[in-house]
Write a protein that holds these residues in place. Sequence first.
Motif, PDB file in Angstrom:
ATOM      1  N   LEU A 190     -37.299 -10.540-110.819  1.00 37.84           N
ATOM      2  CA  LEU A 190     -38.007 -10.632-112.103  1.00 37.84           C
ATOM      3  C   LEU A 190     -39.385 -11.319-112.026  1.00 37.84           C
ATOM      4  O   LEU A 190     -40.369 -10.779-112.530  1.00 37.84           O
ATOM      5  CB  LEU A 190     -37.116 -11.335-113.135  1.00 37.84           C
ATOM      6  N   PRO A 191     -39.499 -12.486-111.388  1.00 35.68           N
ATOM      7  CA  PRO A 191     -40.820 -13.141-111.348  1.00 35.68           C
ATOM      8  C   PRO A 191     -41.842 -12.347-110.548  1.00 35.68           C
ATOM      9  O   PRO A 191     -43.029 -12.652-110.609  1.00 35.68           O
ATOM     10  CB  PRO A 191     -40.548 -14.487-110.657  1.00 35.68           C
ATOM     11  N   TYR A 192     -41.382 -11.350-109.786  1.00 33.80           N
ATOM     12  CA  TYR A 192     -42.306 -10.525-109.005  1.00 33.80           C
ATOM     13  C   TYR A 192     -42.750  -9.288-109.789  1.00 33.80           C
ATOM     14  O   TYR A 192     -43.451  -8.442-109.255  1.00 33.80           O
ATOM     15  CB  TYR A 192     -41.672 -10.137-107.654  1.00 33.80           C
ATOM     16  N   PHE A 193     -42.281  -9.202-111.049  1.00 35.98           N
ATOM     17  CA  PHE A 193     -42.667  -8.038-111.860  1.00 35.98           C
ATOM     18  C   PHE A 193     -44.188  -7.923-111.935  1.00 35.98           C
ATOM     19  O   PHE A 193     -44.753  -6.848-111.780  1.00 35.98           O
ATOM     20  CB  PHE A 193     -42.074  -8.131-113.285  1.00 35.98           C
ATOM     21  N   TYR A 194     -44.864  -9.062-112.184  1.00 33.48           N
ATOM     22  CA  TYR A 194     -46.321  -9.018-112.335  1.00 33.48           C
ATOM     23  C   TYR A 194     -46.978  -8.441-111.076  1.00 33.48           C
ATOM     24  O   TYR A 194     -47.872  -7.597-111.158  1.00 33.48           O
ATOM     25  CB  TYR A 194     -46.866 -10.423-112.646  1.00 33.48           C
ATOM     26  N   LEU A 195     -46.502  -8.892-109.919  1.00 37.87           N
ATOM     27  CA  LEU A 195     -47.084  -8.422-108.660  1.00 37.87           C
ATOM     28  C   LEU A 195     -46.904  -6.899-108.524  1.00 37.87           C
ATOM     29  O   LEU A 195     -47.827  -6.176-108.130  1.00 37.87           O
ATOM     30  CB  LEU A 195     -46.427  -9.161-107.486  1.00 37.87           C
ATOM     31  N   LEU A 196     -45.715  -6.408-108.884  1.00 44.82           N
ATOM     32  CA  LEU A 196     -45.428  -4.976-108.753  1.00 44.82           C
ATOM     33  C   LEU A 196     -46.270  -4.161-109.731  1.00 44.82           C
ATOM     34  O   LEU A 196     -46.917  -3.175-109.364  1.00 44.82           O
ATOM     35  CB  LEU A 196     -43.938  -4.701-108.998  1.00 44.82           C
TER      36      LEU A 196
END
Length: 411
Positions: A364-370
């Motif tokens: 979830l916290p990597y959503f922005y990166l993706l």
Amino acid sequence: MRCVRAPPGTGAAALMLLLPATMFHLLLVARSGPARLLGLPPHLPAPEALWSPGALLLWLTWLGLQAAFYLLPAHKMAEGQELKDKSRLRYPINGFQALVLTALLVGLGVSAGLPLGMLTEMLLPLAWVATLTAFIFSLLLYLKALMAPASALAPGGNSGNPVYDFFLGRELNPRFGSFDCKYFCELRPGLIGWVLINLALLVQEAELLGSPSLAMWLVNGFQLLYVGDALWHEEAVLTTMDITHDGFGFMLAFGDLAWVPFTYSLQAQFLLYHPQPLELPTASVICLVNAVGYYIFRGANSQKNTFRKNPSDPRVAGLETISTATGKQLLVSGWWGMVRHPNYLGDLIMALAWSLPCGVSHLLPYFYLLYFTALLVHREARDEQQCLQKYGLAWHEYCRRVPYRIVPYIY
Ligand SMILES: NC(=O)C1=CN([C@@H]2O[C@H](COP(=O)(O)OP(=O)(O)OC[C@H]3O[C@@H](n4cnc5c(N)ncnc54)[C@H](OP(=O)(O)O)[C@@H]3O)[C@@H](O)[C@H]2O)C=CC1
Ligand SMILES: CC(C)CCC[C@@H](C)[C@H]1CC=C2C3=C(CC[C@@]21C)[C@@]1(C)CC[C@H](O)C(C)(C)[C@@H]1CC3
């Protein structure tokens, strides 16, 4: 075999549902125990959890406050790029001042007992009113654009299909008097709102745990630096694609007013509900990653802006360039000689640094990166097309000399 085409505007209509749905999905999942990015959120909110007159009042006050700060006398007025009719619009440069005034006001409020942490319990209804505002605002902009002269229209967003045009935006720089709607929305309520939501999450975490966690400090610090930097270099936004090329429709209105504050604060939201241990050595490495990203991002953006403003500025005069038929030149050394979008590379490295404090147990916290990788890859392709049209052979030459787009030797 006959190929069945979707009716025009179907993609735009689908995105208008999908984007708000994704934002609410993320908000709900961040507060759920398993915090699974993929899969359904554990429960859907009751309608009364979405609607609150208090949230509407707070949101309208916020928009009014930021509009008032925008209208305050500015220490500088900047000129935008030349328009189709050869005119240039003027823009106030007082965004950083708005950030400082907001900080002072919030500081005063908190010292007078304002429960800032309570904001975290209003995120759902606030996101809902922000989405409604974006819809209503885009409708007004669409109607306004019907009366705009052809020279005021954006290159895209004028297909004649109302749904598609409503989504992309018909008018390039919609204004009420000297109030520029797109410029205001791009940098003020959403970006400053993002920082405020992050701060509220930090305050709430401090109330729950006794003090904010190191991970929460890092996320707040990194993202404050990013927003502070954008407002400090406010004038540079006037040369971005959004201002010079894209119409102001639902996509940007929703992006600026709802998507940025409520999904860009996802890491801090995740940390409030899923505290993560972070040791000092790991934190130092993450700070280094953010610093490297920021160094590239700022170096590349400043180099291009300085060069575009004054190619004989001593900071850029020694760089190698190629001439184009338009009279403009392209940098082929320095940051812009490393890859064709060094600023995107720096931005992506920072995006990674914002997620790392949240650990590696959840996606979830990597959503922005993706999401951001997809956005920048798509944006790079769009920019490539525009540059090819503008510069023709000179652009081919630039691509030959600088073969990689964003990541050296990889992409
Ligand atoms: N956080 C977020 O959600 C987002 C952040 N961003 C960030 O916004 C910033 C601005 O991005 P964006 O507006 O997409 O585009 P850029 O700032 O990269 O601008 C692209 C333009 O730069 C000029 N240019 C390209 N190559 C050269 C060269 N070699 N020499 C001189 N000029 C060149 C061209 O315009 P011309 O020649 O006409 O001057 C081109 O159209 C980036 O740092 C990006 O990472 C962007 C989107 C979302
Ligand atoms: C809702 C959709 C999926 C996508 C909407 C995209 C918008 C959220 C972004 C388009 C370009 C942006 C920029 C910034 C924020 C996000 C949006 C509005 C920016 C203001 C962030 C800060 C940077 O320093 C910047 C260079 C000023 C950015 C300009 C582009």
